[in-house]
Design a protein around this motif. Sequence first.
Motif, PDB file in Angstrom:
ATOM      1  N   UNK A  46       3.892  -8.221  -5.640  1.00 49.59           N
ATOM      2  CA  UNK A  46       4.096  -9.661  -5.781  1.00 49.59           C
ATOM      3  C   UNK A  46       3.408 -10.139  -7.049  1.00 49.59           C
ATOM      4  N   UNK A  47       4.145 -10.872  -7.902  1.00 48.15           N
ATOM      5  CA  UNK A  47       3.642 -11.268  -9.224  1.00 48.15           C
ATOM      6  C   UNK A  47       3.322 -12.752  -9.331  1.00 48.15           C
ATOM      7  N   UNK A  48       3.408 -13.496  -8.261  1.00 46.07           N
ATOM      8  CA  UNK A  48       3.095 -14.926  -8.281  1.00 46.07           C
ATOM      9  C   UNK A  48       2.938 -15.401  -6.844  1.00 46.07           C
ATOM     10  N   UNK A  49       2.579 -16.678  -6.707  1.00 47.09           N
ATOM     11  CA  UNK A  49       2.399 -17.268  -5.379  1.00 47.09           C
ATOM     12  C   UNK A  49       3.282 -18.501  -5.268  1.00 47.09           C
ATOM     13  N   UNK A  50       4.100 -18.561  -4.229  1.00 48.00           N
ATOM     14  CA  UNK A  50       4.990 -19.686  -3.979  1.00 48.00           C
ATOM     15  C   UNK A  50       4.219 -20.751  -3.196  1.00 48.00           C
ATOM     16  N   UNK A  51       4.093 -21.975  -3.752  1.00 48.11           N
ATOM     17  CA  UNK A  51       3.320 -23.015  -3.090  1.00 48.11           C
ATOM     18  C   UNK A  51       4.151 -23.716  -2.014  1.00 48.11           C
ATOM     19  N   UNK A  52       3.569 -23.813  -0.801  1.00 48.16           N
ATOM     20  CA  UNK A  52       4.243 -24.452   0.335  1.00 48.16           C
ATOM     21  C   UNK A  52       3.329 -25.508   0.945  1.00 48.16           C
ATOM     22  N   UNK A  53       3.924 -26.441   1.653  1.00 44.14           N
ATOM     23  CA  UNK A  53       3.197 -27.494   2.368  1.00 44.14           C
ATOM     24  C   UNK A  53       3.164 -27.122   3.851  1.00 44.14           C
ATOM     25  N   UNK A  54       2.005 -27.273   4.482  1.00 42.35           N
ATOM     26  CA  UNK A  54       1.851 -26.900   5.885  1.00 42.35           C
ATOM     27  C   UNK A  54       1.262 -28.084   6.655  1.00 42.35           C
ATOM     28  N   UNK A  79      -8.727 -28.903  -1.603  1.00 46.63           N
ATOM     29  CA  UNK A  79      -8.443 -30.241  -2.134  1.00 46.63           C
ATOM     30  C   UNK A  79      -7.000 -30.397  -2.605  1.00 46.63           C
ATOM     31  N   UNK A  80      -6.169 -29.371  -2.425  1.00 40.69           N
ATOM     32  CA  UNK A  80      -4.742 -29.481  -2.746  1.00 40.69           C
ATOM     33  C   UNK A  80      -4.032 -29.984  -1.495  1.00 40.69           C
ATOM     34  N   UNK A  81      -3.568 -31.236  -1.537  1.00 34.99           N
ATOM     35  CA  UNK A  81      -3.005 -31.861  -0.346  1.00 34.99           C
ATOM     36  C   UNK A  81      -1.815 -32.748  -0.699  1.00 34.99           C
ATOM     37  N   UNK A  82      -0.993 -33.002   0.322  1.00 26.27           N
ATOM     38  CA  UNK A  82       0.105 -33.964   0.212  1.00 26.27           C
ATOM     39  C   UNK A  82      -0.372 -35.268   0.834  1.00 26.27           C
ATOM     40  N   UNK A  83      -0.252 -36.384   0.087  1.00 28.49           N
ATOM     41  CA  UNK A  83      -0.762 -37.654   0.591  1.00 28.49           C
ATOM     42  C   UNK A  83       0.238 -38.346   1.517  1.00 28.49           C
ATOM     43  N   UNK A  84      -0.073 -39.583   1.896  1.00 29.60           N
ATOM     44  CA  UNK A  84       0.774 -40.314   2.839  1.00 29.60           C
ATOM     45  C   UNK A  84       2.138 -40.676   2.274  1.00 29.60           C
ATOM     46  N   UNK A  85       2.299 -40.595   0.936  1.00 28.46           N
ATOM     47  CA  UNK A  85       3.600 -40.883   0.313  1.00 28.46           C
ATOM     48  C   UNK A  85       4.416 -39.606   0.078  1.00 28.46           C
ATOM     49  N   UNK A  86       3.829 -38.449   0.452  1.00 24.39           N
ATOM     50  CA  UNK A  86       4.535 -37.192   0.241  1.00 24.39           C
ATOM     51  C   UNK A  86       4.293 -36.584  -1.124  1.00 24.39           C
ATOM     52  N   UNK A  87       3.338 -37.137  -1.917  1.00 19.22           N
ATOM     53  CA  UNK A  87       3.053 -36.657  -3.267  1.00 19.22           C
ATOM     54  C   UNK A  87       1.976 -35.575  -3.221  1.00 19.22           C
ATOM     55  N   UNK A  88       2.191 -34.491  -3.946  1.00 22.76           N
ATOM     56  CA  UNK A  88       1.199 -33.417  -4.033  1.00 22.76           C
ATOM     57  C   UNK A  88       0.061 -33.863  -4.937  1.00 22.76           C
ATOM     58  N   UNK A 136       7.331 -33.709   4.652  1.00 22.22           N
ATOM     59  CA  UNK A 136       6.003 -33.753   5.262  1.00 22.22           C
ATOM     60  C   UNK A 136       5.077 -34.715   4.515  1.00 22.22           C
ATOM     61  N   UNK A 137       4.096 -35.270   5.209  1.00 20.52           N
ATOM     62  CA  UNK A 137       3.059 -36.107   4.623  1.00 20.52           C
ATOM     63  C   UNK A 137       1.710 -35.734   5.230  1.00 20.52           C
TER      64      UNK A 137
END
Length: 302
Positions: free
Chosen positions: A212-220, A267-276, A296-297
């Motif tokens: 694997x040569x990179x990391x795919x960022x996902x929201x959980x 500290x990497x989070x999605x806020x209440x508006x859905x913004x990363x 997700x929010x």
Amino acid sequence: MENSDHTFNPSLAAALMKFDPEDGEQIVEYFNTHVLLSREKALLQASVRDQKKLLVENGKLKNDIQQLRVQLQDKQRRRTAKALLAPAPPPVGASAAVPTNPPPSSSHDRRDRQNRRRRGERKARPNSGALSLEAEPCIDPSRLDLRVGRILSIRRHRLAETMSVQEVDVGESTPRTVVSKLEETTDFEELQGRLAVLLCNVKACQLRGVVSQARLLCCYSSNDCSELLIPPAGSNPGDRVTFLNYPGEPDKELQAKQRVWELLQPDLQVDSRGVATFKGCGFEVKGKGLCRAPSLTNCIIR
């Protein structure tokens, strides 16, 4: 009407019994039952309010503990750097001139001077390491090489049913192979051709026989729902994702011993508006907009 034992007032009860001997006892029993029920209802409502208050306080305590943990780590690093950067004693004979006729000294004084010389020699050695530590950059998200990528193909990992293998165009001459853990219900056909955000300066590693040569960022979310973090409309493969409050160039490769990703990820989070965001600062593709979660929010990014 209610006495200290939460029952009907005895004087009123006696008056009712005298006024209506036949039904007075039933009326008094009714009022006693009503008083007890009212008391239990009030206690139950107070208990519910206390539980809600405790939940809010627990949430605040968790946030405070996380912030204190980060502050403690920063203080430990600064303390280590300060110890290494402390000036070493001057070499023997470098500063003070030796008197022509030194006063006689005892054997104890001679041994003490010899010990100080030895300690001075040992302390003078870490200078090169101290200089390298002083030049070490701080931990902030500008060190992450985040880029927009397009998923060219996606397939199930042949040795792990919970993993998938993607070929992703990140603006380089050849696509990168990325191994990810996705939900069993993920629609592979829907993901093919979509844009995503990738961490590209992680060290390549082998996962079940596939590099694997990179990391795919996902929201959980808290209930284990997940979805890909998506860049703004108009983005192209290779576009860099940056942070307005954290200018700088990314590391060529993140070093495992520095634990940059591990320290930044909480500290990497999605806020209440859905913004990363990182500490409230949005993931941005310059001139095109902000990265978002599709639905997700108030969730984490990893």
